[in-house]
Design a protein around this motif. Structure first.
Motif, mmCIF file in Angstrom:
data_model
loop_
_atom_site.group_PDB
_atom_site.id
_atom_site.type_symbol
_atom_site.label_atom_id
_atom_site.label_comp_id
_atom_site.label_asym_id
_atom_site.label_seq_id
_atom_site.Cartn_x
_atom_site.Cartn_y
_atom_site.Cartn_z
ATOM 1 N N GLY A 72 45.972 54.434 45.110
ATOM 2 C CA GLY A 72 46.035 54.813 43.707
ATOM 3 C C GLY A 72 44.893 55.726 43.315
ATOM 4 O O GLY A 72 44.255 56.363 44.165
ATOM 5 N N GLU A 73 44.621 55.804 42.018
ATOM 6 C CA GLU A 73 43.544 56.674 41.564
ATOM 7 C C GLU A 73 42.894 56.140 40.298
ATOM 8 O O GLU A 73 43.457 55.322 39.574
ATOM 9 C CB GLU A 73 44.038 58.103 41.349
ATOM 10 C CG GLU A 73 45.057 58.277 40.252
ATOM 11 C CD GLU A 73 45.443 59.748 40.071
ATOM 12 O OE1 GLU A 73 44.675 60.632 40.492
ATOM 13 O OE2 GLU A 73 46.508 60.008 39.485
ATOM 14 N N VAL A 74 41.675 56.638 40.072
ATOM 15 C CA VAL A 74 40.902 56.311 38.876
ATOM 16 C C VAL A 74 40.550 57.624 38.195
ATOM 17 O O VAL A 74 40.035 58.541 38.833
ATOM 18 C CB VAL A 74 39.616 55.537 39.236
ATOM 19 C CG1 VAL A 74 38.778 55.283 37.990
ATOM 20 C CG2 VAL A 74 39.951 54.231 39.933
ATOM 21 N N LEU A 75 40.855 57.724 36.912
ATOM 22 C CA LEU A 75 40.574 58.936 36.147
ATOM 23 C C LEU A 75 39.604 58.624 35.010
ATOM 24 O O LEU A 75 39.800 57.643 34.278
ATOM 25 C CB LEU A 75 41.857 59.529 35.566
ATOM 26 C CG LEU A 75 42.931 59.944 36.579
ATOM 27 C CD1 LEU A 75 43.998 58.862 36.675
ATOM 28 C CD2 LEU A 75 43.556 61.270 36.204
ATOM 29 N N LEU A 76 38.588 59.441 34.892
ATOM 30 C CA LEU A 76 37.637 59.352 33.790
ATOM 31 C C LEU A 76 37.803 60.597 32.943
ATOM 32 O O LEU A 76 37.564 61.716 33.405
ATOM 33 C CB LEU A 76 36.200 59.249 34.321
ATOM 34 C CG LEU A 76 35.093 59.090 33.286
ATOM 35 C CD1 LEU A 76 35.330 57.870 32.408
ATOM 36 C CD2 LEU A 76 33.729 58.992 33.960
ATOM 37 N N ASP A 77 38.273 60.388 31.716
ATOM 38 C CA ASP A 77 38.543 61.500 30.806
ATOM 39 C C ASP A 77 39.487 62.514 31.454
ATOM 40 O O ASP A 77 39.316 63.726 31.316
ATOM 41 C CB ASP A 77 37.235 62.171 30.383
ATOM 42 C CG ASP A 77 37.298 62.671 28.942
ATOM 43 O OD1 ASP A 77 38.288 62.381 28.251
ATOM 44 O OD2 ASP A 77 36.351 63.352 28.509
ATOM 45 N N ARG A 132 29.815 57.545 26.883
ATOM 46 C CA ARG A 132 31.146 57.359 26.308
ATOM 47 C C ARG A 132 31.859 56.136 26.868
ATOM 48 O O ARG A 132 32.772 55.605 26.248
ATOM 49 C CB ARG A 132 31.985 58.613 26.561
ATOM 50 C CG ARG A 132 31.378 59.871 25.969
ATOM 51 C CD ARG A 132 32.313 61.051 26.130
ATOM 52 N NE ARG A 132 33.581 60.810 25.449
ATOM 53 C CZ ARG A 132 34.739 61.334 25.826
ATOM 54 N NH1 ARG A 132 34.805 62.097 26.899
ATOM 55 N NH2 ARG A 132 35.842 61.082 25.155
ATOM 56 N N LEU A 133 31.460 55.704 28.067
ATOM 57 C CA LEU A 133 32.070 54.528 28.690
ATOM 58 C C LEU A 133 30.960 53.578 29.104
ATOM 59 O O LEU A 133 30.045 53.964 29.829
ATOM 60 C CB LEU A 133 32.888 54.936 29.916
ATOM 61 C CG LEU A 133 33.480 53.786 30.747
ATOM 62 C CD1 LEU A 133 34.515 53.006 29.939
ATOM 63 C CD2 LEU A 133 34.115 54.328 32.040
ATOM 64 N N GLY A 168 43.688 58.946 23.265
ATOM 65 C CA GLY A 168 44.139 58.604 24.605
ATOM 66 C C GLY A 168 43.046 57.931 25.407
ATOM 67 O O GLY A 168 41.877 57.919 25.005
ATOM 68 N N PRO A 169 43.409 57.341 26.559
ATOM 69 C CA PRO A 169 42.437 56.576 27.339
ATOM 70 C C PRO A 169 41.299 57.435 27.880
ATOM 71 O O PRO A 169 41.515 58.572 28.296
ATOM 72 C CB PRO A 169 43.268 55.983 28.471
ATOM 73 C CG PRO A 169 44.488 56.845 28.555
ATOM 74 C CD PRO A 169 44.738 57.331 27.170
ATOM 75 N N LEU A 170 40.100 56.876 27.845
ATOM 76 C CA LEU A 170 38.957 57.517 28.487
ATOM 77 C C LEU A 170 38.933 57.143 29.966
ATOM 78 O O LEU A 170 38.620 57.958 30.825
ATOM 79 C CB LEU A 170 37.666 57.071 27.809
ATOM 80 C CG LEU A 170 36.364 57.643 28.386
ATOM 81 C CD1 LEU A 170 36.316 59.156 28.211
ATOM 82 C CD2 LEU A 170 35.158 57.006 27.717
ATOM 83 N N LEU A 171 39.306 55.893 30.244
ATOM 84 C CA LEU A 171 39.379 55.402 31.614
ATOM 85 C C LEU A 171 40.818 55.022 31.920
ATOM 86 O O LEU A 171 41.452 54.310 31.138
ATOM 87 C CB LEU A 171 38.481 54.176 31.787
ATOM 88 C CG LEU A 171 38.628 53.400 33.098
ATOM 89 C CD1 LEU A 171 38.107 54.228 34.275
ATOM 90 C CD2 LEU A 171 37.909 52.059 33.025
ATOM 91 N N SER A 172 41.341 55.523 33.043
ATOM 92 C CA SER A 172 42.681 55.150 33.501
ATOM 93 C C SER A 172 42.619 54.767 34.972
ATOM 94 O O SER A 172 42.087 55.520 35.793
ATOM 95 C CB SER A 172 43.675 56.304 33.327
ATOM 96 O OG SER A 172 43.818 56.675 31.981
#
Length: 226
Positions: free
Chosen positions: A65-70, A166-167, A3-7
């Motif tokens: 909106g939002e930004v998700l890391l892991d 990781r990113l 799955g995505p690490l960054l969303s």
């Protein structure tokens, strides 16, 4: 790929929101980057590319909106917690490099690992290995003002790749490099991604964008083509 690490979910950034002329730097961006994936971002100057990287790395927070890391929403973290997560998980190649003038090349590369709590001897070993990867072992003990622009850029890239980042976020990582060195840096970035990291790279160079798994185009702060 997992799955995505960054969303980024409908992520937007408005500057001067309460002023007479709000500036929409980014508008409703949906973007994900998974481990093992290199995504290139292209677009004209002023299209929102650097803003996108700043939001992705938690250097700024979205106004929409939002930004998700892991899976963790960056907006929900304190400034201190966001900085700690960024330091552990994100390697950032800034367009203006942000090297510390009073530190040597190897000390600049060591710095994030020392902040992680890694012992000095181990941090130096990791930093020396990262400098060797960008062919700079011979200038490890020189200060930034003793290096060429291209050498400084490679030090910044080594700092972004050192340790278990990781990113990787890269803002024009090959901008000050000749074509041969630029290709070697892209090989290094590609190898890090193929070993499990996720990378988001801003570039104006179509040849370097060709190293990516996907290319995202921005115009006026919005994604216009994938």
């Amino acid at each position: 790929m997992s799955g995505p690490l960054l969303s980024m979910v409908a992520a937007g950034r408005v500057h001067n929101a309460d002023g007479p002329v709000p500036v929409h730097a980014l508008r409703g961006v949906d973007l994900s980057v998974a481990p093992g994936e290199l995504v290139a971002v292209m677009g004209p100057s002023g299209s929102g590319k650097s803003t996108l990287l700043h939001l992705a790395g938690g250097l700024d927070t979205p106004t929409e909106g939002e930004v998700l890391l892991d899976g963790v929403s960056l907006s929900g973290l304190s400034v201190k917690a966001r900085a700690a997560l960024r330091r552990r998980s994100v390697g950032y190649v800034f367009q203006d490099l942000n090297l510390v003038p009073a530190l040597t090349a190897v000390e600049n590369v060591m710095l994030p690992r020392e902040l992680d709590g890694v012992r000095v001897r181990q941090a130096r070993r990791e930093a020396e290995a990262a400098l060797a990867d960008v062919d700079l072992s011979d200038v490890a003990d020189r200060f930034p003002d003793e290096l060429s622009g291209g050498q400084q850029q490679r030090v910044a890239i080594a700092r972004a790749l050192v340790g278990p980042r990781r990113l990787v976020l890269a803002d024009e990582p090959t901008g000050a490099l000749d074509s041969i060195t630029g290709e070697s840096i892209m090989k290094l970035l590609r190898a890090r991604v193929d070993s499990g990291a996720a990378a988001l790279m801003v570039t104006h160079d179509a040849q370097h964008a060709a190293w990516a798994d996907r290319v995202v185009f921005l115009r006026d702060g919005a994604v216009v083509e994938r």
